[in-house]
Design a protein around this motif. Sequence first.
Motif, PDB file in Angstrom:
ATOM      1  N   MET A  15     -23.836 -13.752 -13.583  1.00  0.00           N
ATOM      2  CA  MET A  15     -23.745 -13.312 -12.213  1.00  0.00           C
ATOM      3  C   MET A  15     -22.446 -14.281 -10.706  1.00  0.00           C
ATOM      4  SD  MET A  15     -27.011 -14.757  -9.834  1.00  0.00           S
ATOM      5  CE  MET A  15     -28.059 -13.549 -11.720  1.00  0.00           C
ATOM      6  N   ALA A  16     -21.939 -14.799 -11.599  1.00  0.00           N
ATOM      7  CA  ALA A  16     -20.703 -15.546 -10.335  1.00  0.00           C
ATOM      8  C   ALA A  16     -19.326 -14.757 -10.917  1.00  0.00           C
ATOM      9  CB  ALA A  16     -20.668 -17.141 -10.672  1.00  0.00           C
ATOM     10  N   GLU A  17     -19.755 -15.066 -11.729  1.00  0.00           N
ATOM     11  CA  GLU A  17     -18.522 -13.564 -12.041  1.00  0.00           C
ATOM     12  C   GLU A  17     -18.402 -12.103 -10.999  1.00  0.00           C
ATOM     13  OE1 GLU A  17     -18.091 -13.273 -15.870  1.00  0.00           O
ATOM     14  OE2 GLU A  17     -17.041 -15.806 -16.050  1.00  0.00           O
ATOM     15  N   SER A  18     -19.505 -11.868 -11.615  1.00  0.00           N
ATOM     16  CA  SER A  18     -19.958 -10.215 -10.620  1.00  0.00           C
ATOM     17  C   SER A  18     -20.703 -10.371  -9.118  1.00  0.00           C
ATOM     18  CB  SER A  18     -21.455  -9.931 -11.228  1.00  0.00           C
ATOM     19  OG  SER A  18     -20.872  -9.910 -12.679  1.00  0.00           O
ATOM     20  N   CYS A  19     -19.840 -11.498  -8.629  1.00  0.00           N
ATOM     21  CA  CYS A  19     -20.385 -11.484  -7.415  1.00  0.00           C
ATOM     22  C   CYS A  19     -19.526 -12.106  -5.857  1.00  0.00           C
ATOM     23  CB  CYS A  19     -22.379 -12.437  -6.741  1.00  0.00           C
ATOM     24  SG  CYS A  19     -21.956 -14.144  -6.770  1.00  0.00           S
ATOM     25  N   ARG A  20     -18.687 -12.109  -6.975  1.00  0.00           N
ATOM     26  CA  ARG A  20     -17.633 -12.428  -5.964  1.00  0.00           C
ATOM     27  C   ARG A  20     -17.366 -11.521  -4.570  1.00  0.00           C
ATOM     28  NH1 ARG A  20     -12.148 -15.877  -7.390  1.00  0.00           N
ATOM     29  NH2 ARG A  20     -13.766 -16.462  -9.216  1.00  0.00           N
ATOM     30  N   TYR A  21     -17.106 -10.066  -5.478  1.00  0.00           N
ATOM     31  CA  TYR A  21     -16.964  -8.906  -3.886  1.00  0.00           C
ATOM     32  C   TYR A  21     -17.620  -9.056  -2.899  1.00  0.00           C
ATOM     33  CZ  TYR A  21     -20.398  -6.214  -6.281  1.00  0.00           C
ATOM     34  OH  TYR A  21     -21.257  -5.779  -7.025  1.00  0.00           O
ATOM     35  N   PHE A  22     -18.830  -9.940  -2.327  1.00  0.00           N
ATOM     36  CA  PHE A  22     -19.723 -10.000  -1.627  1.00  0.00           C
ATOM     37  C   PHE A  22     -19.356 -11.401  -0.894  1.00  0.00           C
ATOM     38  CE2 PHE A  22     -23.039  -8.188  -4.441  1.00  0.00           C
ATOM     39  CZ  PHE A  22     -23.799  -7.738  -3.929  1.00  0.00           C
ATOM     40  N   TYR A  23     -18.176 -11.682  -1.666  1.00  0.00           N
ATOM     41  CA  TYR A  23     -17.492 -13.286  -0.557  1.00  0.00           C
ATOM     42  C   TYR A  23     -15.954 -13.117  -0.122  1.00  0.00           C
ATOM     43  CZ  TYR A  23     -22.365 -14.802  -1.895  1.00  0.00           C
ATOM     44  OH  TYR A  23     -23.486 -14.951  -1.970  1.00  0.00           O
ATOM     45  N   ALA A  51     -24.998 -21.776  -7.561  1.00  0.00           N
ATOM     46  CA  ALA A  51     -24.663 -22.239  -6.493  1.00  0.00           C
ATOM     47  C   ALA A  51     -22.683 -22.842  -6.969  1.00  0.00           C
ATOM     48  CB  ALA A  51     -24.493 -23.414  -5.495  1.00  0.00           C
ATOM     49  N   TRP A  52     -23.521 -23.881  -8.579  1.00  0.00           N
ATOM     50  CA  TRP A  52     -22.543 -24.745  -8.779  1.00  0.00           C
ATOM     51  C   TRP A  52     -21.494 -23.927  -9.680  1.00  0.00           C
ATOM     52  CZ3 TRP A  52     -21.708 -25.068 -14.738  1.00  0.00           C
ATOM     53  CH2 TRP A  52     -20.630 -26.554 -14.780  1.00  0.00           C
ATOM     54  N   HIS A  53     -22.208 -23.112 -10.671  1.00  0.00           N
ATOM     55  CA  HIS A  53     -21.412 -21.734 -11.385  1.00  0.00           C
ATOM     56  C   HIS A  53     -20.519 -21.220 -10.148  1.00  0.00           C
ATOM     57  CE1 HIS A  53     -23.229 -21.485 -14.981  1.00  0.00           C
ATOM     58  NE2 HIS A  53     -24.169 -21.565 -14.696  1.00  0.00           N
ATOM     59  N   ILE A  54     -20.462 -21.298  -8.862  1.00  0.00           N
ATOM     60  CA  ILE A  54     -19.697 -19.540  -8.431  1.00  0.00           C
ATOM     61  C   ILE A  54     -18.752 -21.215  -8.045  1.00  0.00           C
ATOM     62  CG2 ILE A  54     -20.196 -19.398  -5.429  1.00  0.00           C
ATOM     63  CD1 ILE A  54     -21.754 -17.938  -6.557  1.00  0.00           C
ATOM     64  N   GLU A  55     -18.853 -22.915  -7.093  1.00  0.00           N
ATOM     65  CA  GLU A  55     -18.422 -23.434  -6.659  1.00  0.00           C
ATOM     66  C   GLU A  55     -16.883 -23.743  -7.974  1.00  0.00           C
ATOM     67  OE1 GLU A  55     -18.089 -27.931  -6.677  1.00  0.00           O
ATOM     68  OE2 GLU A  55     -19.794 -27.301  -6.235  1.00  0.00           O
ATOM     69  N   LYS A  56     -17.248 -23.643  -9.779  1.00  0.00           N
ATOM     70  CA  LYS A  56     -16.919 -23.709 -10.865  1.00  0.00           C
ATOM     71  C   LYS A  56     -15.673 -22.416 -10.481  1.00  0.00           C
ATOM     72  CE  LYS A  56     -16.224 -24.824 -15.688  1.00  0.00           C
ATOM     73  NZ  LYS A  56     -17.190 -24.323 -16.869  1.00  0.00           N
ATOM     74  N   ALA A  57     -16.221 -21.480 -10.476  1.00  0.00           N
ATOM     75  CA  ALA A  57     -15.384 -20.227 -10.455  1.00  0.00           C
ATOM     76  C   ALA A  57     -14.224 -20.050  -9.301  1.00  0.00           C
ATOM     77  CB  ALA A  57     -16.099 -18.876  -9.792  1.00  0.00           C
ATOM     78  N   GLY A  58     -14.590 -21.170  -8.465  1.00  0.00           N
ATOM     79  CA  GLY A  58     -13.499 -21.283  -7.162  1.00  0.00           C
ATOM     80  C   GLY A  58     -13.173 -20.443  -6.406  1.00  0.00           C
ATOM     81  N   PHE A  59     -14.301 -20.005  -5.974  1.00  0.00           N
ATOM     82  CA  PHE A  59     -14.916 -19.230  -4.459  1.00  0.00           C
ATOM     83  C   PHE A  59     -15.714 -19.345  -3.588  1.00  0.00           C
ATOM     84  CE2 PHE A  59     -17.257 -16.251  -7.378  1.00  0.00           C
ATOM     85  CZ  PHE A  59     -18.266 -15.875  -6.328  1.00  0.00           C
ATOM     86  N   ASN A  60     -15.281 -19.566  -1.991  1.00  0.00           N
ATOM     87  CA  ASN A  60     -16.205 -19.992  -0.742  1.00  0.00           C
ATOM     88  C   ASN A  60     -17.200 -18.501  -0.956  1.00  0.00           C
ATOM     89  OD1 ASN A  60     -16.860 -20.511   1.482  1.00  0.00           O
ATOM     90  ND2 ASN A  60     -15.765 -22.389   0.801  1.00  0.00           N
TER      91      ASN A  60
END
Length: 467
Positions: free
Chosen positions: A357-365, A324-333
Amino acid sequence: MKIKTRFAPSPTGYLHIGGVRTALYSWLFAHHMGGEFVLRIEDTDLERSTQEAIDAIMDGMNWLNIGWDEGPYFQTKRMDRYNSVIESMLNNGTAYKCYCSKERLEKLRTKQMMEGLKPRYDGRCRHHQNPPSDKTLSVIRFGNPEEGFVIFKDKIRGEIKFSNKELDDLIIRRSDGLPTYNFCVVIDDWEMGITHVIRGEDHINNTPRQINILKALNAPIPEYAHVSMILGENGQKLSKRFNAVGIMEYRDQGYLPQALLNYLVRLGWSYGDQEIFSVDEMKTLFTLEAVSKSAASFNTEKLLWLNHHYINHLPTEEVAVHLAWHIEKAGFNTDQGPELVEIVKLLGERCKTLKEMAESCRYFYEEFEQFDENAAKKHLRAQAYEPLSQVRIKLAALSEWAKEEIQNAIESTAKELGIGMGKIGMPLRVAATGQAQSPALHLTIHAIGQARTLARIEKALTLIASG
């Protein structure tokens, strides 16, 4: 006797791998022995010490969950105590004022080196206490024993011996009134009850000087253990100034703290052939006697392997918190999409770091603006239109968005059209994810969700029709 160790970094730069390993070994030894671990910030270098570096030390240790039982203590807040001890030493003759100028000391040093001698103070003011009439500022020197030896048994290296003739009279207070590092360390170790000093091998030469000061104070002598250096992958020593990054950079790169701790404990210590250690196992099994005297070599591939292991073997909920920390840093909800524990399960085998993993999962959201150009050119072609249309109808008809039902819809489409699974699977993967690679297709589509999947297939069909 209560065992007590300490980690005493200087806040003149970031906390790096070598420092963290020292802290870890000190922490593990204290816990293994049922003792206590002290954090002490040695900030007497006023010009180079910064609050930013202090914060980095705290942040790094908190991220790694290396907690301290006492402290943090700051040497700058103990100056009155250091000076009080120095005054006592001046009164009892174990320390003395030195008025030698920098010019005299530099000439002495040059002469000694030209004669092939080890540069050291010659004791002039120790034996001739005649202060200049112009009230020249003085330093305070410790009167080191002039005969005999300092012998101590290092817990890692065995017996180490120094001749007192090789040790000069150490400055313990500078002319500006500030006590020096080697003196402050001694007073702190004494008064904080440190029983075991575990530190890098670059401090070995400091040890005999510190032991002699402790003896002069009639203070107990702690046991010492000097850990070998860490070499980079290029064979050179890791240091604050060369080829070492701050410990929080490993967090930023997507490493789990458990993986880094496991890697560091094995960077010089071993227990048989075991490679994977929980923190509890480390505390139970760690001994100084099992620490190697040889330099350790940093290996990024080994660290990546361990990180990948922990991504897949720690409780999924725990990994998801770090993700979750990495996703927040990557800037998507991630409010609209699968729970992060599902992402960890889906991508854990594919991703070696949480950043990946954070960079790879963006298309789910989030919706992607366009399909990967190469993937679309290869798989979103005219012959894919009918399979995609048919599978979309079947997916839209599902009353329950279940993994098994999604798989059945894909398989039945291929069967009805008489095509191989690749003819439907790859166009569907590109349509749903925007790219040619993903985890198992039915699991991926299930996590993306029904409405979002149908809309993306429609977008792919429009692209094919326009081409």
